[in-house]
Design an enzyme around this catalytic site. Structure first.
Site, short mmCIF file in Angstrom:
data_model
loop_
_atom_site.label_atom_id
_atom_site.label_comp_id
_atom_site.label_asym_id
_atom_site.label_seq_id
_atom_site.Cartn_x
_atom_site.Cartn_y
_atom_site.Cartn_z
N LYS A 115 -51.45 1.18 -16.39
CA LYS A 115 -50.05 1.50 -16.11
C LYS A 115 -49.30 0.21 -15.80
O LYS A 115 -49.77 -0.57 -14.97
CB LYS A 115 -49.96 2.47 -14.93
N LYS A 151 -53.05 -1.11 -12.54
CA LYS A 151 -51.64 -0.79 -12.30
C LYS A 151 -50.93 -2.08 -11.93
O LYS A 151 -51.24 -2.70 -10.92
CB LYS A 151 -51.51 0.24 -11.17
#
Length: 328
Positions: A251, A198
């Site tokens: 992400k 992320k």
């Protein structure tokens, strides 16, 4: 022209063009992120996320029912508490009367076939807006943060979540959550999907508007990954796979297709998720509104690039539209 130069004969027909992809997008590959607030009657539009709303639990039947009939298979829940007392340890995160746990039970009751994942983080529930507990100097206190994140994850699993998905990026939280699930007798009953790679991206703005989760001071660059950090991302993916993650996630998605591809190589035996985040969704809408391209065409192009990179599960706000488009 040399025989080996001729490629167009292999994709001159719509059907033969479809055969050129190694994997085709299907409805079961889509997971719909939804925002659940603590006003049970709420339906509040989010201006920066076209077509998306914060929902109260009493509105879920009317909202999700038509989507389930069209083939919606899975959702991921994000709590948006507006009427609770936040504190330094995110106490409201696993409140039995809070929006996430109530939504888990409501969706299981209404739509037993729908797979329910829950985002696990503290930023929506802490008074400082960071994803963990803090030292007195404002830096992340990793040990207690991991302990609290694991506690919340286990409580979501106890409430009936099929999947818990920690997005906090604290070191060691996957092992702690896995151990917590096993100790609670849920190790073989709840999937652990890790936001392994992320990145500290500029594409989260609309989400933070939706969830009210912007930090009250500083930023999250000391625990989310630097955008240039390919090596760190690879190490994080390897670590989480080793610590017990059942699904690996990258992400955002579109700017990090190389990381998705890397993850498919590093953890080839794991399902691979990616999150087409709020800013990606908003950009596609903005370009279509400006006449740069057709919305449907660009939505497919972006998501199919993620599939091409290796993703087998895509979290996308376009899920309702794809449920229609994939019927055409």
């Amino acid at each position: 022209m040399d025989i080996s130069s001729i490629l167009q004969g292999g994709y001159q027909h719509p059907l033969s063009r479809s055969w050129q992809g190694r994997r085709a997008l299907t409805k079961s590959m889509l997971m719909y992120p939804i925002f659940i607030t603590d006003d049970p009657e709420a339906r509040v539009e989010i201006p920066s996320l076209p077509g998306q709303c914060r929902w109260g639990v009493n509105k879920l039947e009317g909202f999700l029912g038509p989507l389930v009939k069209k083939g919606l298979k899975s959702v991921i829940l994000f709590g948006v508490p507006l009427n609770c007392q936040k504190d330094g340890r995110g106490t409201p995160a696993d409140d039995l009367t809070g929006p996430v746990i109530l939504a888990i039970k409501k969706i299981k009751e209404l739509f037993p076939s729908v797979y329910i994942a829950c985002d696990v983080c503290l930023c929506e529930y802490t008074d400082h807006g960071h994803c963990g507990l803090l030292h007195d100097d404002g830096t992340i206190n990793t040990g207690p943060s991991v302990e609290r994140i694991a506690e919340v994850a286990v409580n979501y699993a106890k409430a009936g979540a099929h999947c818990v998905a920690p997005s906090d990026m604290m070191d060691g939280r996957i092992k702690a959550i896995k151990r917590g699930l096993i100790d609670a007798g849920l190790g073989n009953k709840c999937t652990l999907m890790s936001y392994s790679a992320k990145f500290a991206s500029a594409l989260y703005g609309p989400f933070r508007d939706a969830a009210g989760s912007a930090p009250s001071f500083g930023d999250r660059k000391c625990y989310q990954l630097p955008p240039t950090a390919k090596g760190l991302a690879r190490r994080a993916i390897q670590r989480d796979a080793t610590e017990g993650a059942d699904i690996i996630m990258v992400k955002p998605a579109l700017p990090y297709l190389d990381i998705i591809s890397d993850a498919a190589s590093i953890a080839p035996d794991h399902p691979l998720a990616c999150y087409q985040v709020s800013g990606e969704f908003a950009m596609v809408h903005a370009g279509a509104k400006a006449g740069v391209y057709d919305l449907r065409t660009m939505a497919f192009e972006t998501v199919e690039s993620m599939v091409r990179a290796g993703a087998t599960l895509i979290l996308s706000y376009f899920t309702p539209e794809f449920l229609d488009w994939l019927e055409l």
